[in-house]
Write a protein that holds these residues in place. Structure first.
Motif, PDB file in Angstrom:
ATOM      1  N   PHE A 347       5.548  -4.417   5.253  1.00  0.00           N
ATOM      2  CA  PHE A 347       5.239  -3.478   6.325  1.00  0.00           C
ATOM      3  C   PHE A 347       5.369  -2.031   5.855  1.00  0.00           C
ATOM      4  N   GLU A 348       4.628  -1.171   6.499  1.00  0.00           N
ATOM      5  CA  GLU A 348       4.795   0.260   6.300  1.00  0.00           C
ATOM      6  C   GLU A 348       6.228   0.637   6.671  1.00  0.00           C
ATOM      7  N   GLY A 349       6.841   1.471   5.865  1.00  0.00           N
ATOM      8  CA  GLY A 349       8.218   1.875   6.121  1.00  0.00           C
ATOM      9  C   GLY A 349       9.259   0.990   5.468  1.00  0.00           C
ATOM     10  N   ASP A 350       8.830  -0.136   4.909  1.00  0.00           N
ATOM     11  CA  ASP A 350       9.791  -1.015   4.237  1.00  0.00           C
ATOM     12  C   ASP A 350      10.339  -0.350   2.979  1.00  0.00           C
ATOM     13  N   GLU A 351      11.615  -0.598   2.714  1.00  0.00           N
ATOM     14  CA  GLU A 351      12.214  -0.181   1.452  1.00  0.00           C
ATOM     15  C   GLU A 351      12.155  -1.363   0.490  1.00  0.00           C
ATOM     16  N   VAL A 352      11.584  -1.149  -0.680  1.00  0.00           N
ATOM     17  CA  VAL A 352      11.431  -2.224  -1.654  1.00  0.00           C
ATOM     18  C   VAL A 352      12.012  -1.778  -2.992  1.00  0.00           C
ATOM     19  N   GLU A 353      12.334  -2.739  -3.823  1.00  0.00           N
ATOM     20  CA  GLU A 353      12.817  -2.460  -5.172  1.00  0.00           C
ATOM     21  C   GLU A 353      11.658  -2.572  -6.154  1.00  0.00           C
ATOM     22  N   VAL A 354      11.727  -1.813  -7.226  1.00  0.00           N
ATOM     23  CA  VAL A 354      10.679  -1.807  -8.243  1.00  0.00           C
ATOM     24  C   VAL A 354      11.216  -2.471  -9.505  1.00  0.00           C
ATOM     25  N   LEU A 355      10.503  -3.502  -9.942  1.00  0.00           N
ATOM     26  CA  LEU A 355      10.843  -4.218 -11.165  1.00  0.00           C
ATOM     27  C   LEU A 355       9.892  -3.758 -12.261  1.00  0.00           C
ATOM     28  N   ARG A 356      10.460  -3.188 -13.338  1.00  0.00           N
ATOM     29  CA  ARG A 356       9.661  -2.645 -14.432  1.00  0.00           C
ATOM     30  C   ARG A 356      10.357  -2.958 -15.756  1.00  0.00           C
ATOM     31  N   ALA A 357       9.566  -3.250 -16.767  1.00  0.00           N
ATOM     32  CA  ALA A 357      10.132  -3.513 -18.088  1.00  0.00           C
ATOM     33  C   ALA A 357      10.863  -2.282 -18.612  1.00  0.00           C
ATOM     34  N   LYS A 358      12.004  -2.524 -19.256  1.00  0.00           N
ATOM     35  CA  LYS A 358      12.787  -1.485 -19.926  1.00  0.00           C
ATOM     36  C   LYS A 358      13.299  -0.405 -18.977  1.00  0.00           C
ATOM     37  N   THR A 359      13.388  -0.730 -17.697  1.00  0.00           N
ATOM     38  CA  THR A 359      13.842   0.246 -16.694  1.00  0.00           C
ATOM     39  C   THR A 359      14.721  -0.475 -15.673  1.00  0.00           C
ATOM     40  N   PRO A 360      15.862   0.107 -15.293  1.00  0.00           N
ATOM     41  CA  PRO A 360      16.672  -0.513 -14.231  1.00  0.00           C
ATOM     42  C   PRO A 360      15.905  -0.535 -12.905  1.00  0.00           C
ATOM     43  N   TYR A 361      16.262  -1.467 -12.038  1.00  0.00           N
ATOM     44  CA  TYR A 361      15.697  -1.493 -10.692  1.00  0.00           C
ATOM     45  C   TYR A 361      15.888  -0.137 -10.011  1.00  0.00           C
ATOM     46  N   PHE A 362      14.888   0.290  -9.237  1.00  0.00           N
ATOM     47  CA  PHE A 362      15.063   1.436  -8.358  1.00  0.00           C
ATOM     48  C   PHE A 362      14.296   1.167  -7.067  1.00  0.00           C
ATOM     49  N   THR A 363      14.619   1.907  -6.018  1.00  0.00           N
ATOM     50  CA  THR A 363      14.024   1.633  -4.702  1.00  0.00           C
ATOM     51  C   THR A 363      13.046   2.734  -4.303  1.00  0.00           C
ATOM     52  N   ILE A 364      12.047   2.320  -3.519  1.00  0.00           N
ATOM     53  CA  ILE A 364      11.098   3.262  -2.927  1.00  0.00           C
ATOM     54  C   ILE A 364      10.850   2.835  -1.485  1.00  0.00           C
ATOM     55  N   THR A 365      10.284   3.754  -0.712  1.00  0.00           N
ATOM     56  CA  THR A 365       9.890   3.445   0.660  1.00  0.00           C
ATOM     57  C   THR A 365       8.372   3.514   0.757  1.00  0.00           C
ATOM     58  N   LEU A 366       7.773   2.537   1.430  1.00  0.00           N
ATOM     59  CA  LEU A 366       6.324   2.465   1.551  1.00  0.00           C
ATOM     60  C   LEU A 366       5.864   3.314   2.739  1.00  0.00           C
ATOM     61  N   ASN A 367       5.233   4.422   2.444  1.00  0.00           N
ATOM     62  CA  ASN A 367       4.777   5.342   3.490  1.00  0.00           C
ATOM     63  C   ASN A 367       3.250   5.384   3.565  1.00  0.00           C
ATOM     64  N   ASP A 368       2.742   5.695   4.754  1.00  0.00           N
ATOM     65  CA  ASP A 368       1.296   5.921   4.962  1.00  0.00           C
ATOM     66  C   ASP A 368       0.448   4.791   4.376  1.00  0.00           C
ATOM     67  N   MET A 369       0.660   3.587   4.853  1.00  0.00           N
ATOM     68  CA  MET A 369      -0.076   2.428   4.335  1.00  0.00           C
ATOM     69  C   MET A 369      -1.537   2.478   4.772  1.00  0.00           C
ATOM     70  N   TYR A 370      -2.428   2.194   3.813  1.00  0.00           N
ATOM     71  CA  TYR A 370      -3.872   2.273   4.080  1.00  0.00           C
ATOM     72  C   TYR A 370      -4.545   1.032   3.499  1.00  0.00           C
TER      73      TYR A 370
END
Length: 411
Positions: A347-370
């Motif tokens: 959903f728009e507004g959800d806070e999710v974690e980002v999984l990326r190689a060679k990088t610790p987890y970090f969080t973002i918020t999903l804004n303005d979904m289109y």
């Protein structure tokens, strides 16, 4: 000490690329014939050619499984198939039956042969036998202890490699050789179509009381007497290395992208950290956190420390506290917009974690979904594989995975 290979599973071309991107040294896949995962998205010749190029361009290796126990009719065309694999440039085939070894030595004598765990190799003499028969590597039976593996390593030629499973699903049968599925449903586990009958809930029924079901262990949950816990050796990298294992194998050609990325990332970081400073190596809980986020059963250490395999008696379902909700396709630094391929509802507004190689987890918020397909604003991405855009306050990269905790509703 020789740094062990991290060997990852891939049930599709996309998963193979993820395994390589997240740090696998080698990937194993199934082709069109004679592999034990008939229900995975096995590779066509065209996909294998692309897979070989993707791996080799990055200095990685690709192995193809041919580990069923073939009947006479299965051997038709096997030599031509092996020649085709060699011509595609694969690095090795994984086999369990001597007939495939004979066919490979005749059709493609320079093609590297690995002996599958299905061959149940449990001692140094058997390992040496396979090596003398033409195998470069032997994948040991999962029932061995670290002490037994070290003893095998001491007694085999230096150019004979050994491989062992370090993570993933376990089987109640000896190294996977099982007939329960055959008897119950006519689906041959040794031909890649296992029904996982060992995961079912069983009760006892006395013949004169046909509708009275008695749990094998008397509680209100019933019991799962053959439901093995999942293997996880992430906390024991030094012990695995010192045992002399050349390749750390991760199970899971049927598992999703989230599983492949997380397992490879965790073991890659742990192995690299150990070899950077073996004398002062410290285990990081973040590696276990990665493995607890993916779909799994309860973890245990298998047979490595002399204990018998452990079972989950309460239920057979996986623990799924997190799920992958999207994969980043591209990111516009000027507009701070990311294009996402949907994998699960988000959903728009959800806070999710980002999984990326060679990088610790970090969080973002999903804004303005289109919604890119419908060309309209939306507050939910709820269609499989839909493309949508979001605005995020932190830069993303193509292939980043968006992970979200699952809400558990107690009724």
């Amino acid at each position: 000490m020789k740094k062990p290979e991290i060997l990852a599973p891939a049930g599709s071309l996309d998963k193979l690329k993820i395994a390589v991107d997240f740090g696998a040294d080698a990937v194993y896949i199934g082709g069109g014939k004679l592999n034990l995962r008939a229900f995975s998205d096995n590779f066509t010749n065209e996909e294998m050619a692309e897979a070989v190029k993707y791996c080799h361009d990055r200095g990685r290796k690709l192995y193809v499984t041919m580990n069923v126990f073939p009947r006479n009719f299965d051997l038709t065309g096997v030599e031509e198939y092996i020649v085709g694999l060699k011509d595609l440039g694969i690095d090795a085939i994984i086999v369990a039956d001597p007939s495939i070894i004979m066919a490979a030595k005749k059709a493609a004598p320079d093609l590297e042969i690995h002996i599958s765990t299905q061959a149940n190799t449990t001692n140094w003499m058997a390992t040496k036998f396979w090596h003398e028969a033409g195998a470069k590597r032997v994948v040991l039976a999962r029932e061995l202890t670290l002490k037994e593996i070290a003893k095998i390593k001491e007694n085999i030629p230096e150019d004979c490699e050994i491989e062992a499973f370090v993570h993933g699903s376990m089987c109640i049968a000896y190294s996977g050789r099982c007939l329960i599925s055959n008897y119950m449903l006519g689906r041959d586990a040794n031909k890649g179509i296992c029904s996982n009958a060992c995961r079912y809930k069983y009760y006892l029924v006395e013949e004169t009381r046909p509708n009275e079901y008695y749990p094998v262990i008397e509680d209100d949950q019933g019991t799962y007497i053959m439901n093995s816990k999942d293997l996880c050796m992430i906390k024991y990298i030094p012990e695995l290395v010192k045992a002399g294992i050349d390749s750390f194998k991760i199970e899971g050609r049927m598992k999703n992208e989230f599983y492949v990325a997380s397992t490879v990332k965790a073991y890659r970081e742990a192995v690299d950290s150990y070899f950077e400073n073996p004398d002062n190596y410290e285990f990081k809980e973040e590696w276990m956190d990665m493995l607890l986020k993916i779909s799994h059963r309860q973890y245990h250490t298998g047979f490595f420390f002399g204990r018998m395999g452990e079972q989950c008696y309460e239920e057979s379902s996986y623990i799924r506290d997190y799920e992958i909700v999207g994969i980043v396709q591209d990111y516009n630094e000027e507009t701070k917009e990311a294009t996402i391929l949907q994998k699960n509802r988000v959903f728009e507004g959800d806070e999710v974690e980002v999984l990326r190689a060679k990088t610790p987890y970090f969080t973002i918020t999903l804004n303005d979904m289109y919604d890119l397909d419908k060309k309209a604003k939306t507050n939910v991405a709820n269609r499989a594989h839909m493309l949508f855009k979001i605005k995020v306050d932190k830069p993303l990269k193509a292939k980043d995975m968006l992970i979200k905790g699952r809400k558990v509703i107690n009724l």
